[in-house]
Design a protein around this motif. Structure first.
Motif: not given
Ligand SMILES: *Cc1c(COP(=O)(O)O)cnc(C)c1O
Length: 379
Positions: A66-68, A90-91, A93, A162, A164-165, A184, A186, A188, A191, A198
């Motif tokens: 996962n991304g975290t 932000t999220f 994480a 990060d 993730a987006h 990184m 994500s 998830h 996404k 993942g």
């Molecule tokens: C989704 C997200 C994460 C976490 O990713 P996971 O794969 O769910 O652990 C981290 N940072 C941001 C900004 C996210 O949107």
């Protein structure tokens, strides 16, 4: 507009995951069953890794469960400590990963337009304890990577993004994962691209590859040597197979979202009090979310009122990102969390609303969502 606006018959959420064809998926799963390898760098993992390297246009990549966990490992691999400057918008994480590394998050205000960390405010947050900047490409909008790099180099700081987006985002044709020391992604299910759960780290430094791959596998170098206290961050074969299958649909999903983006843009541009981030020249968009900002004075209604009213029409929006991380009980006592340090973030957190945005919506659905918004404004 004489037509009566009625609620959607089914609930409409802000996103829906790409679901690959089940028959094709089970064909791939048969290969996994035949190989009898379920995890630990199996053939599907290797194939998926290769495909992603070319899609993300990066030289090195490591896959994660996962991304975290990926972000936790990124901090470990760069041996970050002390303080790291990050964004409150932000999220959870993002700051939590720092805390899990015994690092104090230092919240820096954000740009009032892009909603990303304000590069001009980073410098004033630097102390002798600062080791890095952890920036987020919020909603897929690239950070000011040039200015951030410049500050980082001047003070000898590392940079982690990060992203993730930001799957598939490119700046002048350069994959977004090429900036900073590590990025990184994500995967998830929420996404644009996913492997159910993942993630991945991308980087340009060849030496990081061996280090990161060790860290995500308990630090096991070989059968008789464990060389560092690693964690279990491995992506398994089932996730890799899902990834390979979901990849086949990403372009189609992106194209559908592009059309919906244009529909939203047309319908929303004349509503007084509603703004949104328009397309940015030379940037390939991730189409991850569609986020509006509601100016209560101009719109006449608050964001929270709109959020509640939408529900009456079976439209389930999300307040992304609200509350700010700096307002969580676990972070609000930090000196940098003081609202007066974060005026832009405080204002934006009260204005933002993520509205439904996924390929399964029709342009009619989007038109109706906009009409609901107009009705909320006018009644
Ligand atoms: C989704 C997200 C994460 C976490 O990713 P996971 O794969 O769910 O652990 C981290 N940072 C941001 C900004 C996210 O949107």
């Amino acid at each position: 507009m004489t037509q009566k606006i009625t609620p959607f018959p089914e609930p409409i959420y802000i996103t829906r995951p790409i679901l690959p064809d089940l028959n094709e998926l089970s064909e791939k799963l048969k290969e996994v069953w035949a190989s009898q390898r379920l995890t630990n760098r199996g053939p599907q993992h290797e194939l998926f890794q290769k495909e992603l390297l070319s899609i993300l246009k990066v030289p090195y990549l490591s896959l994660f469960n996962n991304g975290t966990i990926a972000l936790i490992v990124a901090c470990q691999s760069l041996r970050l400590s002390g303080e790291v400057i990050t964004t409150p918008f932000t999220f959870p994480a993002t700051p939590h990963v720092l805390t899990w590394n015994n690092i104090r998050p230092i919240f820096c205000d954000i740009d009032p337009v892009t909603m990303n960390i304000d590069p001009n405010k980073i410098e004033s947050m630097i102390t002798p304890q600062t080791t890095a900047i952890l920036a987020v490409h919020v909603f897929g909008t690239p950070c000011d990577v040039v200015k951030i790099q410049e500050v980082a180099e001047r003070y000898g700081l590392k940079v982690i993004y990060d992203a993730a987006h930001a799957f598939g985002v490119e700046v002048d044709g350069i994959g977004i994962g090429n900036f900073g020391n590590i990025s990184m992604f994500s995967f998830h299910a929420t996404k644009l691209f996913h492997t159910v759960e993942g993630g991945a780290l991308t980087f340009n430094d060849k030496n990081l590859k061996a280090q990161i791959d060790l860290l995500k596998n308990f630090g096991i170098k070989n059968e008789e040597e464990v060389v560092m206290p690693g964690i279990n961050g491995k992506m398994n074969e089932i996730q890799a197979v899902i990834g390979i299958e979901v990849l086949k649909y990403v372009d189609e999903e992106r194209n559908k979202r592009r059309v919906l983006f244009d529909t939203y843009r047309q319908c929303l541009k004349d509503i007084n009090g509603i703004t949104f981030l328009d397309k940015i020249p030379d940037i390939r968009n991730s189409y991850q979310y569609f986020v509006i900002r509601i100016d209560e004075k101009l719109f006449g209604k608050s964001r929270d009122y709109v959020y509640k009213k939408f529900k009456e029409y079976n439209v389930f929006t999300r307040k992304y990102f609200y509350p700010l991380c700096s307002d969580y009980t676990c972070y609000k006592q930090l000196p940098s969390s003081t609202p007066s340090n974060l005026p832009a973030a405080q204002k934006i957190a009260r204005e933002v609303l993520s509205i439904p945005f996924y390929g399964g919506l029709s342009t009619d659905d989007v038109g109706k969502i906009c009409n609901i918004l107009k009705k909320i404004r006018n009644t």
